[in-house]
Design a protein around this motif. Structure first.
Motif, PDB file in Angstrom:
ATOM      1  N   LEU A 200       0.811  -1.216   0.000  1.00  0.00           N
ATOM      2  CA  LEU A 200       0.000   0.000   0.000  1.00  0.00           C
ATOM      3  C   LEU A 200       0.843   1.263   0.000  1.00  0.00           C
ATOM      4  O   LEU A 200       0.512   2.251  -0.663  1.00  0.00           O
ATOM      5  CB  LEU A 200      -0.933   0.001   1.223  1.00  0.00           C
ATOM      6  N   MET A 201       1.942   1.255   0.747  1.00  0.00           N
ATOM      7  CA  MET A 201       2.771   2.448   0.868  1.00  0.00           C
ATOM      8  C   MET A 201       3.770   2.601  -0.268  1.00  0.00           C
ATOM      9  O   MET A 201       4.489   3.591  -0.340  1.00  0.00           O
ATOM     10  CB  MET A 201       3.516   2.433   2.212  1.00  0.00           C
ATOM     11  N   HIS A 202       3.829   1.595  -1.149  1.00  0.00           N
ATOM     12  CA  HIS A 202       4.761   1.652  -2.268  1.00  0.00           C
ATOM     13  C   HIS A 202       4.022   1.659  -3.595  1.00  0.00           C
ATOM     14  O   HIS A 202       4.558   1.174  -4.598  1.00  0.00           O
ATOM     15  CB  HIS A 202       5.733   0.469  -2.216  1.00  0.00           C
ATOM     16  N   ALA A 203       2.807   2.193  -3.601  1.00  0.00           N
ATOM     17  CA  ALA A 203       1.992   2.162  -4.808  1.00  0.00           C
ATOM     18  C   ALA A 203       1.279   3.494  -5.002  1.00  0.00           C
ATOM     19  O   ALA A 203       0.564   3.952  -4.118  1.00  0.00           O
ATOM     20  CB  ALA A 203       0.977   1.024  -4.745  1.00  0.00           C
ATOM     21  N   ALA A 204       1.496   4.093  -6.172  1.00  0.00           N
ATOM     22  CA  ALA A 204       0.756   5.314  -6.500  1.00  0.00           C
ATOM     23  C   ALA A 204      -0.741   5.032  -6.497  1.00  0.00           C
ATOM     24  O   ALA A 204      -1.545   5.867  -6.064  1.00  0.00           O
ATOM     25  CB  ALA A 204       1.201   5.840  -7.865  1.00  0.00           C
ATOM     26  N   TYR A 255       8.151   3.621  -6.892  1.00  0.00           N
ATOM     27  CA  TYR A 255       8.759   3.230  -5.621  1.00  0.00           C
ATOM     28  C   TYR A 255       9.613   1.972  -5.777  1.00  0.00           C
ATOM     29  O   TYR A 255      10.417   1.652  -4.899  1.00  0.00           O
ATOM     30  CB  TYR A 255       7.675   2.941  -4.579  1.00  0.00           C
ATOM     31  N   GLU A 256       9.418   1.254  -6.884  1.00  0.00           N
ATOM     32  CA  GLU A 256      10.027  -0.066  -7.025  1.00  0.00           C
ATOM     33  C   GLU A 256      11.020  -0.175  -8.173  1.00  0.00           C
ATOM     34  O   GLU A 256      11.977  -0.946  -8.099  1.00  0.00           O
ATOM     35  CB  GLU A 256       8.926  -1.121  -7.232  1.00  0.00           C
ATOM     36  N   THR A 279      -3.753   3.314 -13.325  1.00  0.00           N
ATOM     37  CA  THR A 279      -2.363   3.785 -13.307  1.00  0.00           C
ATOM     38  C   THR A 279      -1.639   3.412 -14.588  1.00  0.00           C
ATOM     39  O   THR A 279      -1.792   2.297 -15.101  1.00  0.00           O
ATOM     40  CB  THR A 279      -1.617   3.176 -12.101  1.00  0.00           C
ATOM     41  N   VAL A 280      -0.848   4.353 -15.071  1.00  0.00           N
ATOM     42  CA  VAL A 280       0.051   4.111 -16.194  1.00  0.00           C
ATOM     43  C   VAL A 280       1.487   4.163 -15.681  1.00  0.00           C
ATOM     44  O   VAL A 280       1.937   5.214 -15.208  1.00  0.00           O
ATOM     45  CB  VAL A 280      -0.142   5.161 -17.307  1.00  0.00           C
ATOM     46  N   PRO A 281       2.226   3.049 -15.734  1.00  0.00           N
ATOM     47  CA  PRO A 281       3.661   3.081 -15.416  1.00  0.00           C
ATOM     48  C   PRO A 281       4.403   3.597 -16.648  1.00  0.00           C
ATOM     49  O   PRO A 281       4.731   2.843 -17.566  1.00  0.00           O
ATOM     50  CB  PRO A 281       3.983   1.615 -15.107  1.00  0.00           C
ATOM     51  N   PHE A 282       4.660   4.884 -16.646  1.00  0.00           N
ATOM     52  CA  PHE A 282       5.104   5.569 -17.865  1.00  0.00           C
ATOM     53  C   PHE A 282       6.599   5.376 -18.108  1.00  0.00           C
ATOM     54  O   PHE A 282       7.433   5.590 -17.228  1.00  0.00           O
ATOM     55  CB  PHE A 282       4.789   7.065 -17.751  1.00  0.00           C
ATOM     56  N   ILE A 283       6.937   5.008 -19.360  1.00  0.00           N
ATOM     57  CA  ILE A 283       8.323   4.895 -19.818  1.00  0.00           C
ATOM     58  C   ILE A 283       8.528   5.920 -20.933  1.00  0.00           C
ATOM     59  O   ILE A 283       7.758   5.950 -21.906  1.00  0.00           O
ATOM     60  CB  ILE A 283       8.627   3.492 -20.367  1.00  0.00           C
ATOM     61  N   GLN A 284       9.537   6.742 -20.793  1.00  0.00           N
ATOM     62  CA  GLN A 284       9.832   7.729 -21.837  1.00  0.00           C
ATOM     63  C   GLN A 284      10.693   7.087 -22.919  1.00  0.00           C
ATOM     64  O   GLN A 284      11.852   6.743 -22.687  1.00  0.00           O
ATOM     65  CB  GLN A 284      10.554   8.940 -21.253  1.00  0.00           C
TER      66      GLN A 284
END
Length: 320
Positions: A200-204, A255-256, A279-284
């Motif tokens: 929980l504390m490591h998740a947007a 966070y990870e 959520t989108v784990p965004f990669i540039q």
């Protein structure tokens, strides 16, 4: 009009009133000469149950006049909604008083609801409580399954627009559970698989849900996390959640995993509380003009559509 020893119009007979009356005899005599039998019952019932008037008679929400009045159905629903807020149950008199009705008006409805299995009486036969029947009915058409059904087409559209993966998470105790996920249509990419359990504390996703939930839900989730992890919450958590609620989204480095920027927006229920977050784990990617700001815009549209699709209250999210 006086009441006799066998009179049960108010849910308790005269003998029971005398047995439970906590006042001195002299004071009782004064009460009997200055108030009606209904008011006398109210004083006794409040004392007997150790409930304040405000607890038994909560402030009622203003009701919109129905297009097609159905008094019996409305009474039944009023009783169910009332008992949902009183897990210890209420007596007939308390139910009647809370709904501003007489005992005779709600008596048949209580009997009907009990026969249909929606409510049950306590062991002493004085109080009525909800059973698990409503819970069972709700799970015969699980909200989670409906949410996933509605979410997947919306998430697929978002991933194609962004060329990024997308996942949907919900709060479960002190964790976040990913209930749906859609891959990026191109490679390389990064994704969080469906079924994953995230701290929980490591998740947007988790922070967005906590920021847009009621204080009670947020506090309970944090307490569970502390107990499960034998740890204290980050000192800046409260300020962080306040910022998220103010701007309406979370955007920060993962966070990870290094090189990932998580962009997350809430999905709202009909009360305006977050029941999930997308959520989108965004990669540039080199040469790609898509930015986290683009992801925010697309996610806001996607979560607004999903909130509306599941009957929730869409909120205008601020900050770009």
């Amino acid at each position: 009009m006086g009441r006799t020893a066998g009179d049960t119009r108010y849910g308790l007979d005269r003998v029971e009133l005398l047995r439970w009356r906590p006042f001195p005899v002299r004071f009782t005599a004064t009460v009997e000469t200055s108030i009606s039998a209904g008011r006398e019952l109210e004083l006794v019932a409040l004392t007997k149950t150790n409930l304040s008037r405000d607890q038994v008679m909560p402030t009622k929400r203003a009701k919109i006049a129905p297009r097609y009045p159905t008094p019996a159905l409305e009474k039944g629903l009023d009783i169910l909604e009332l008992l949902a807020n009183h897990p210890m149950g209420l007596t007939k008199s308390e139910v009647a008083r809370s709904l501003d009705r007489t005992v005779s008006e709600i008596f048949r409805m209580l009997v009907c609801l009990e026969e249909r299995g929606y409510i049950s009486q306590s062991r002493d036969g004085e109080r009525f409580c909800l059973t698990l029947r409503l819970f069972k009915l709700a799970h015969e058409y699980p909200p989670t399954k409906r949410m996933i059904t509605e979410a997947l087409p919306i998430m697929q559209q978002a991933t194609h627009e962004l060329n990024q993966s997308c996942h949907l998470g919900v709060l479960d105790g002190g964790h976040i559970v990913i209930i749906a996920q859609v891959d990026s249509p191109i490679s390389p990419g990064f994704y969080v698989k469906a079924g994953a359990i995230v701290d929980l504390m490591h998740a947007a996703t988790g922070h967005v849900i906590l920021a847009h939930q009621t204080p009670e839900v947020t506090s309970r989730a944090v307490q569970i996390w502390c107990r499960q992890n034998n740890a204290q919450v980050p000192r800046d958590l409260a300020a962080h959640l306040t910022k998220i609620k103010r701007q309406g989204y979370e955007e920060r480095e993962s966070y990870e995993v290094s090189g990932i920027v998580n962009v997350s927006c809430p999905v709202f229920d009909d009360r305006g509380n977050a029941i999930a977050a997308m959520t989108v784990p965004f990669i540039q990617r080199i040469g790609d003009q898509t930015t986290p700001a683009t992801a925010r815009r697309v996610l806001k549209q996607a979560t607004s559509l999903l909130s509306e699709a599941i009957g929730g209250g869409a909120k205008a999210l601020t900050g770009d």
